[in-house]
Design a protein around this motif. Structure first.
Motif, mmCIF file in Angstrom:
data_model
loop_
_atom_site.group_PDB
_atom_site.id
_atom_site.type_symbol
_atom_site.label_atom_id
_atom_site.label_comp_id
_atom_site.label_asym_id
_atom_site.label_seq_id
_atom_site.Cartn_x
_atom_site.Cartn_y
_atom_site.Cartn_z
ATOM 1 N N ALA A 15 -20.466 64.457 69.091
ATOM 2 C CA ALA A 15 -19.913 63.108 68.927
ATOM 3 C C ALA A 15 -19.748 62.408 70.270
ATOM 4 C CB ALA A 15 -18.577 63.180 68.201
ATOM 5 N N ALA A 16 -19.453 63.176 71.317
ATOM 6 C CA ALA A 16 -19.259 62.584 72.649
ATOM 7 C C ALA A 16 -20.525 61.894 73.150
ATOM 8 C CB ALA A 16 -18.815 63.662 73.633
ATOM 9 N N LEU A 17 -21.693 62.295 72.632
ATOM 10 C CA LEU A 17 -22.940 61.644 73.033
ATOM 11 C C LEU A 17 -22.997 60.190 72.586
ATOM 12 C CD1 LEU A 17 -25.520 64.468 72.181
ATOM 13 C CD2 LEU A 17 -24.552 63.914 74.419
ATOM 14 N N GLU A 18 -22.174 59.822 71.606
ATOM 15 C CA GLU A 18 -22.155 58.450 71.090
ATOM 16 C C GLU A 18 -21.207 57.546 71.876
ATOM 17 O OE1 GLU A 18 -24.364 57.646 68.808
ATOM 18 O OE2 GLU A 18 -24.985 59.755 68.837
ATOM 19 N N VAL A 19 -20.458 58.119 72.804
ATOM 20 C CA VAL A 19 -19.537 57.346 73.638
ATOM 21 C C VAL A 19 -20.308 56.821 74.840
ATOM 22 C CG1 VAL A 19 -17.416 57.384 74.979
ATOM 23 C CG2 VAL A 19 -17.580 58.743 72.882
ATOM 24 N N LYS A 20 -20.375 55.520 74.977
ATOM 25 C CA LYS A 20 -21.135 54.895 76.062
ATOM 26 C C LYS A 20 -20.189 54.349 77.142
ATOM 27 C CE LYS A 20 -24.633 55.735 73.423
ATOM 28 N NZ LYS A 20 -25.425 56.975 73.654
ATOM 29 N N GLU A 21 -20.743 54.147 78.310
ATOM 30 C CA GLU A 21 -19.944 53.665 79.430
ATOM 31 C C GLU A 21 -19.260 52.333 79.115
ATOM 32 O OE1 GLU A 21 -22.209 53.463 82.999
ATOM 33 O OE2 GLU A 21 -22.507 55.632 83.133
ATOM 34 N N HIS A 22 -17.997 52.235 79.566
ATOM 35 C CA HIS A 22 -17.186 51.015 79.484
ATOM 36 C C HIS A 22 -16.752 50.654 78.061
ATOM 37 C CE1 HIS A 22 -18.252 50.691 83.650
ATOM 38 N NE2 HIS A 22 -19.536 50.517 83.367
ATOM 39 N N MET A 23 -16.913 51.571 77.119
ATOM 40 C CA MET A 23 -16.387 51.347 75.772
ATOM 41 C C MET A 23 -14.866 51.493 75.760
ATOM 42 S SD MET A 23 -18.804 53.287 72.985
ATOM 43 C CE MET A 23 -20.136 52.425 72.158
ATOM 44 N N ILE A 24 -14.229 50.828 74.793
ATOM 45 C CA ILE A 24 -12.835 51.106 74.429
ATOM 46 C C ILE A 24 -12.906 51.879 73.120
ATOM 47 C CG2 ILE A 24 -10.590 50.142 73.821
ATOM 48 C CD1 ILE A 24 -11.294 47.698 75.502
ATOM 49 N N VAL A 25 -12.367 53.099 73.115
ATOM 50 C CA VAL A 25 -12.578 54.037 72.016
ATOM 51 C C VAL A 25 -11.244 54.516 71.455
ATOM 52 C CG1 VAL A 25 -13.647 56.232 71.350
ATOM 53 C CG2 VAL A 25 -14.716 54.813 73.120
ATOM 54 N N ASN A 26 -11.162 54.575 70.123
ATOM 55 C CA ASN A 26 -9.991 55.140 69.450
ATOM 56 C C ASN A 26 -10.443 56.381 68.683
ATOM 57 O OD1 ASN A 26 -8.198 55.531 66.948
ATOM 58 N ND2 ASN A 26 -6.967 54.124 68.170
ATOM 59 N N LEU A 27 -9.665 57.457 68.808
ATOM 60 C CA LEU A 27 -10.017 58.727 68.189
ATOM 61 C C LEU A 27 -9.019 59.100 67.109
ATOM 62 C CD1 LEU A 27 -10.809 60.693 71.457
ATOM 63 C CD2 LEU A 27 -12.465 59.611 69.927
ATOM 64 N N GLY A 28 -9.536 59.548 65.958
ATOM 65 C CA GLY A 28 -8.673 60.027 64.897
ATOM 66 C C GLY A 28 -8.128 61.412 65.216
ATOM 67 N N ILE A 29 -7.226 61.887 64.376
ATOM 68 C CA ILE A 29 -6.641 63.204 64.577
ATOM 69 C C ILE A 29 -7.644 64.291 64.178
ATOM 70 C CG2 ILE A 29 -4.302 62.342 64.251
ATOM 71 C CD1 ILE A 29 -4.321 63.545 61.461
ATOM 72 N N GLY A 30 -7.398 65.518 64.625
ATOM 73 C CA GLY A 30 -8.290 66.611 64.295
ATOM 74 C C GLY A 30 -9.444 66.710 65.277
ATOM 75 N N ILE A 31 -10.649 66.985 64.762
ATOM 76 C CA ILE A 31 -11.817 67.198 65.620
ATOM 77 C C ILE A 31 -12.097 66.001 66.544
ATOM 78 C CG2 ILE A 31 -14.269 67.822 65.682
ATOM 79 C CD1 ILE A 31 -13.933 68.983 62.872
ATOM 80 N N PRO A 32 -11.974 64.746 66.084
ATOM 81 C CA PRO A 32 -12.245 63.624 66.990
ATOM 82 C C PRO A 32 -11.415 63.644 68.273
ATOM 83 C CG PRO A 32 -12.192 62.839 64.736
ATOM 84 C CD PRO A 32 -11.738 64.273 64.693
ATOM 85 N N SER A 33 -10.204 64.189 68.209
ATOM 86 C CA SER A 33 -9.339 64.194 69.391
ATOM 87 C C SER A 33 -9.872 65.103 70.499
ATOM 88 C CB SER A 33 -7.920 64.625 69.011
ATOM 89 O OG SER A 33 -7.881 65.980 68.604
ATOM 90 N N LEU A 34 -10.871 65.939 70.182
ATOM 91 C CA LEU A 34 -11.451 66.839 71.175
ATOM 92 C C LEU A 34 -12.562 66.173 71.989
ATOM 93 C CD1 LEU A 34 -11.815 70.026 68.916
ATOM 94 C CD2 LEU A 34 -9.944 69.499 70.501
ATOM 95 N N VAL A 35 -12.989 64.998 71.592
ATOM 96 C CA VAL A 35 -14.128 64.336 72.234
ATOM 97 C C VAL A 35 -13.946 64.142 73.741
ATOM 98 C CG1 VAL A 35 -15.414 62.153 72.358
ATOM 99 C CG2 VAL A 35 -15.025 63.263 70.142
ATOM 100 N N PRO A 36 -12.773 63.709 74.229
ATOM 101 C CA PRO A 36 -12.641 63.505 75.683
ATOM 102 C C PRO A 36 -12.896 64.760 76.505
ATOM 103 C CG PRO A 36 -10.832 62.441 74.524
ATOM 104 C CD PRO A 36 -11.558 63.285 73.517
ATOM 105 N N ASN A 37 -12.722 65.930 75.904
ATOM 106 C CA ASN A 37 -12.957 67.180 76.627
ATOM 107 C C ASN A 37 -14.428 67.394 76.963
ATOM 108 O OD1 ASN A 37 -10.228 67.612 76.159
ATOM 109 N ND2 ASN A 37 -10.558 69.052 74.495
ATOM 110 N N HIS A 38 -15.306 66.590 76.354
ATOM 111 C CA HIS A 38 -16.742 66.806 76.515
ATOM 112 C C HIS A 38 -17.437 65.648 77.224
ATOM 113 C CE1 HIS A 38 -16.522 70.405 74.073
ATOM 114 N NE2 HIS A 38 -15.721 69.738 73.267
ATOM 115 N N LEU A 39 -16.666 64.871 77.959
ATOM 116 C CA LEU A 39 -17.224 63.817 78.791
ATOM 117 C C LEU A 39 -17.111 64.239 80.263
ATOM 118 C CD1 LEU A 39 -15.735 60.667 77.043
ATOM 119 C CD2 LEU A 39 -18.091 61.481 76.925
#
Length: 221
Positions: A15-39
């Motif tokens: 999912a972190a591959l879908e996060v692009k530079e300079h985005m403002i991103v909101n993450l849901g609870i559970g698995i989505p909250s792990l996304v910042p760990n992979h940037l």
């Protein structure tokens, strides 16, 4: 069906591959909250949380948690340099004004047309809808990150949602532990299949109707 921590991390990494530079991103609870760990460190993105954090960072190391700093699900997070706190009215105003470029949410069901049902199973107690409706309705892009099957082994990607809807026709991508789908013009498209699953496995475990991408990939997570 549930999944182990290793698989959760692999899905968050995808999912972190879908996060692009300079985005403002909101993450849901559970698995989505792990996304910042992979940037990568210093990646130019702003994570916003409806409980009032702008500039949320990855999970802190053990022993470095701040008991007053958590995400919307109540789990410890860090604050990026330049980050700040707001009250919930400001956080929700950002969401309702369409300032969120991307939200990554968990879900109970997603329909083949992009409807999402992610806040309640009738008869079960829940604390409330939270920011789900606002995020699903107003974020510029909505990605769902979830297991392919529910605890009963039934498909969570369905023709029509049978659970109470959160929002209609809003999801543009679904990432499960088996595959990745996109939704374009109310059409569900299978884009990636994760090892060891096969095309036949996806057919047998998906209730919704879908077409195959001309660029279908088999991916090893």
């Amino acid at each position: 069906m549930g999944m182990g921590n290793e698989l959760k991390d692999k899905l968050a990494k995808r999912a972190a591959l879908e996060v692009k530079e300079h985005m403002i991103v909101n993450l849901g609870i559970g698995i989505p909250s792990l996304v910042p760990n992979h940037l990568p460190p210093g990646f130019p993105v702003v994570f916003q949380s409806e409980n009032g954090i702008i500039g949320m960072g990855p999970s802190p190391g053990e022993g470095k948690e701040d008991e007053n700093l958590c995400n919307a699900g109540g789990f410890p997070v860090s604050l990026m340099k330049g980050g700040c706190y707001t009250d919930s009215s400001i956080a929700f105003a950002m969401i309702r004004r369409g300032k969120i470029d991307l939200t990554i949410l968990g879900s109970l069901q997603v329909s083949e047309k992009g409807d999402i049902a992610n806040w309640i199973i009738p008869g079960k107690k829940v604390p409330g809808m939270g920011g789900a409706t606002e995020l699903a309705s107003r974020a510029k892009k909505v990605i769902v990150l979830m297991t392919h099957l529910d605890k009963s082994g039934e498909s969570k990607i369905v023709r029509e949602c049978t659970l109470p809807l959160t929002a209609r026709s809003c999801v543009s991508m679904i990432i499960t532990d088996r595959a990745v789908f996109t939704i374009e013009n109310d059409q569900l498209i299978l884009c990636e299949i994760f090892n060891p699953y096969t095309l036949q496995d996806i057919k047998e475990s998906t209730d919704a109707r879908y077409t195959l991408s001309s660029c279908l990939k088999y991916i090893r997570l």
